[in-house]
Design a protein around this motif. Structure first.
Motif, PDB file in Angstrom:
ATOM      1  N   UNK A 113       2.686  11.172 -19.176  1.00 35.15           N
ATOM      2  CA  UNK A 113       2.014  10.164 -18.347  1.00 35.15           C
ATOM      3  C   UNK A 113       3.006   9.043 -18.041  1.00 35.15           C
ATOM      4  N   UNK A 114       3.220   8.810 -16.757  1.00 35.44           N
ATOM      5  CA  UNK A 114       4.145   7.753 -16.341  1.00 35.44           C
ATOM      6  C   UNK A 114       3.357   6.688 -15.586  1.00 35.44           C
ATOM      7  N   UNK A 115       3.386   5.464 -16.094  1.00 36.47           N
ATOM      8  CA  UNK A 115       2.680   4.345 -15.469  1.00 36.47           C
ATOM      9  C   UNK A 115       3.676   3.509 -14.678  1.00 36.47           C
ATOM     10  N   UNK A 116       3.340   3.262 -13.412  1.00 32.77           N
ATOM     11  CA  UNK A 116       4.253   2.516 -12.540  1.00 32.77           C
ATOM     12  C   UNK A 116       3.596   1.223 -12.078  1.00 32.77           C
ATOM     13  N   UNK A 117       4.336   0.132 -12.170  1.00 28.52           N
ATOM     14  CA  UNK A 117       3.797  -1.167 -11.756  1.00 28.52           C
ATOM     15  C   UNK A 117       4.934  -2.092 -11.336  1.00 28.52           C
ATOM     16  N   UNK A 118       4.558  -3.179 -10.669  1.00 29.31           N
ATOM     17  CA  UNK A 118       5.567  -4.149 -10.244  1.00 29.31           C
ATOM     18  C   UNK A 118       5.410  -5.484 -10.979  1.00 29.31           C
ATOM     19  N   UNK A 157      -0.624 -11.917 -16.295  1.00 26.99           N
ATOM     20  CA  UNK A 157      -1.915 -11.324 -15.921  1.00 26.99           C
ATOM     21  C   UNK A 157      -3.063 -12.238 -16.346  1.00 26.99           C
ATOM     22  N   UNK A 158      -4.172 -12.127 -15.635  1.00 25.36           N
ATOM     23  CA  UNK A 158      -5.413 -12.741 -16.114  1.00 25.36           C
ATOM     24  C   UNK A 158      -6.010 -11.827 -17.193  1.00 25.36           C
ATOM     25  N   UNK A 159      -6.980 -12.327 -17.913  1.00 23.58           N
ATOM     26  CA  UNK A 159      -7.692 -11.496 -18.898  1.00 23.58           C
ATOM     27  C   UNK A 159      -8.206 -10.217 -18.267  1.00 23.58           C
ATOM     28  N   UNK A 160      -8.802 -10.387 -17.107  1.00 23.91           N
ATOM     29  CA  UNK A 160      -9.453  -9.229 -16.501  1.00 23.91           C
ATOM     30  C   UNK A 160      -8.419  -8.241 -15.966  1.00 23.91           C
ATOM     31  N   UNK A 161      -7.314  -8.742 -15.440  1.00 24.64           N
ATOM     32  CA  UNK A 161      -6.252  -7.820 -14.990  1.00 24.64           C
ATOM     33  C   UNK A 161      -5.693  -7.021 -16.161  1.00 24.64           C
ATOM     34  N   UNK A 162      -5.470  -7.706 -17.276  1.00 26.87           N
ATOM     35  CA  UNK A 162      -4.894  -7.038 -18.446  1.00 26.87           C
ATOM     36  C   UNK A 162      -5.870  -5.996 -18.996  1.00 26.87           C
ATOM     37  N   UNK A 163      -7.139  -6.362 -19.035  1.00 29.66           N
ATOM     38  CA  UNK A 163      -8.154  -5.434 -19.549  1.00 29.66           C
ATOM     39  C   UNK A 163      -8.286  -4.212 -18.642  1.00 29.66           C
ATOM     40  N   UNK A 164      -8.212  -4.445 -17.334  1.00 33.57           N
ATOM     41  CA  UNK A 164      -8.295  -3.327 -16.388  1.00 33.57           C
ATOM     42  C   UNK A 164      -7.123  -2.367 -16.585  1.00 33.57           C
ATOM     43  N   UNK A 165      -5.937  -2.941 -16.779  1.00 31.50           N
ATOM     44  CA  UNK A 165      -4.750  -2.099 -16.963  1.00 31.50           C
ATOM     45  C   UNK A 165      -4.848  -1.295 -18.264  1.00 31.50           C
ATOM     46  N   UNK A 166      -5.337  -1.933 -19.313  1.00 33.29           N
ATOM     47  CA  UNK A 166      -5.559  -1.224 -20.585  1.00 33.29           C
ATOM     48  C   UNK A 166      -6.502  -0.043 -20.393  1.00 33.29           C
ATOM     49  N   UNK A 170      -0.045   1.733 -10.284  1.00 30.34           N
ATOM     50  CA  UNK A 170      -0.903   0.596 -10.618  1.00 30.34           C
ATOM     51  C   UNK A 170      -0.738  -0.543  -9.608  1.00 30.34           C
ATOM     52  N   UNK A 171      -1.437  -0.417  -8.471  1.00 34.69           N
ATOM     53  CA  UNK A 171      -1.466  -1.485  -7.468  1.00 34.69           C
ATOM     54  C   UNK A 171      -0.083  -2.083  -7.222  1.00 34.69           C
ATOM     55  N   UNK A 172       0.830  -1.242  -6.762  1.00 32.91           N
ATOM     56  CA  UNK A 172       2.224  -1.678  -6.633  1.00 32.91           C
ATOM     57  C   UNK A 172       2.382  -2.855  -5.679  1.00 32.91           C
TER      58      UNK A 172
END
Lengths: 319, 319
Positions: A50-55, A117-126, A102-104
């Motif tokens: 699994x490869x996770x990609x983000x900016x 990140x906000x709390x909600x952004x971090x939780x969504x990514x988790x 992840x929403x590049x």
């Protein structure tokens, strides 16, 4: 860990046609697989990479990488078209590759100025990362792609373990000279700026991590719950996982580290975690490549353990 | 080595979608494959694991092994029925396994009393080993099986490199205490008894080696001529190959050492040969097992080199 499976694996191992311990680390890996799959003999017939990609906002704001930020998106396209290293490695080792984009177009905030990140952004990514651990997968290799993410990894390590920022910063994709100094300064500034907010390891992740790091944290948690042993990759991947070990010692017992990265701080990080990597090949590519190469060893370990004849079956005299 | 292929491999490597050098040792392996196959890109689509099995007079005469000599024959049967470690490893890495049984009912002479082999026996074993390198095989892993053969390996190293006999002797299949002392004494006596006859490295092979060691020497020579890169296994296999390096420095340039064996003298031997093993997994089984695990890395290297997209093909921005 499942004690009954460990016991069964040990008993079987002692009967296989070889001198006791002669397969060395492969025997330890077989026992570890049994422990965390809760199955004896363990199986590695459906491995996933699994490869996770983000900016990362910091990569746009500061000259921390040798490559432009567009490369994250370009490399995701390369993964999709089968052209990256990890594609070839998955073919060699019969692993399923999943790339999680992840929403590049929405990078994290520049963490030298405030939380990434906000709390909600971090939780969504988790939560997104947790989805990588699907039913049936029996070993998972975790990797990442994100221009700027060794800067985030260094900031996470500096925040968790202290020392000097420079202790945790390396060339990443190949920065040197002024760019390397800028990278050290960014890591130092990130930790100073967010110091008050970073009251626990999850806050470290939120403030100076990134989406792909959070996803890796989520995947490691889901794998523990789902009884899927994990192969971690290099510096960025291990730094993400370190968040969990800092929360709860032993949280990474179901993980092995696939390789020692050439990124200099990886060795120090592994020292903090008490992890011995399986390979040392001077690799520093990310994208799960070191974990995917190590998958060959993990498959070898499982195959020997499950497939070898016992002394009795083979009619071989014992020592 | 083929300079044109090396040049072509380097040029291609520089264009692949990764930071320069990011695949570390895998890039070196790809270049080494190109150099010795004389082909760019190199291919590893027909790897073979060749295991040579033979018996040793010294193992009947002295208590040098933890296992009875019958185990050589029993393990050959185990290979034939698919029950040994190397069988599982060949399945994992899609390699062809060939087991070469070398007159097991006729062990070598006890080399503590005189030469292990006659000229003609040694020459026959060499020629037999050469046959393992067949047309179409593009990488060969070499291994051995023979109760008593770490005693022969130690005697070869002691004869080639001097020092004390004990420097080159280890537990092998697991001897300790009195048996280990007997093994050291046998190695010392072997080298003293045959000293006058061992006027060159081939005489060392004949006097204190064994059939499977001679076969490995033959296979290494044939592989050089046939442009087949070689993966050596552990202590016994490397000791056999060392005969050639002692004859002609550079004779093993087409060989990599798959792993560092747990047999203590292997590290010293690799130091003499200037070889860095690919893996360090505390294995000490022989039968080509370490080389077969390392084959996974060699296949990974070849696959990345041949299969990855270039920056231009993938539309990825360079550094």
């Amino acid at each position: 860990p499942d004690e009954a499976s460990i016991q069964a694996a040990r008993e079987r191992e002692g009967q296989l046609t070889k001198p006791p311990g002669a397969l060395g680390r492969l025997e330890e890996v077989a026992e570890w697989l049994a422990a965390w799959q809760g199955k004896a003999p363990p199986r590695v017939d459906r491995p996933r990479v699994a490869v996770f990609a983000a900016n990362h906002g910091v990569a746009t704001a500061k000259p921390v990488s040798a490559f432009p930020v567009d490369v994250t998106q370009q490399m995701v396209a390369n993964f999709q078209h089968g052209g990256a290293a990890v594609n070839q490695l998955c073919l060699v080792h019969d692993a399923e590759l999943r790339v999680y984009e992840m929403a590049l177009e929405h990078p994290t905030k520049d963490f030298t100025e405030g939380p990434a990140m906000t709390d909600s952004e971090c939780a969504t990514a988790l939560a997104y990362g947790m989805m990588a651990v699907e039913e049936g997968v029996n070993v998972i290799c975790l990797g990442e792609m994100g221009i700027g993410n060794t800067t985030a990894a260094a900031a996470v390590c500096h925040a968790l373990y202290g020392g000097e920022a420079a202790d945790w910063v390396g060339p990443g994709t190949g920065v040197e000279g002024d760019a390397l100094s800028a990278k050290v300064a960014a890591v130092q500034q990130a930790v100073e700026t967010n110091k008050a907010a970073m009251t626990d390891p999850f806050e470290v992740l939120r403030c100076v991590g990134g989406y792909e790091l959070a996803a890796i944290v989520g995947a490691v948690i889901a794998a523990r719950v789902g009884r899927v042993p994990v192969i971690l990759d290099g510096y960025t991947c291990t730094a993400a996982a370190a968040i969990l070990e800092a929360m709860l010692p032993g949280a990474l017992d179901h993980c092995v580290v696939g390789h020692l990265s050439a990124e200099p701080a990886h060795a120090a990080l592994l020292g903090k975690l008490g992890k011995e990597p399986l390979l040392n090949l001077n690799m520093r590519l990310g994208e799960g490549s070191g974990a995917a190469v190590a998958l060959g060893l993990v498959k070898s370990a499982a195959a020997c353990h499950a497939g070898m004849a016992t002394f009795a079956e083979a009619g071989v005299s014992g020592a």
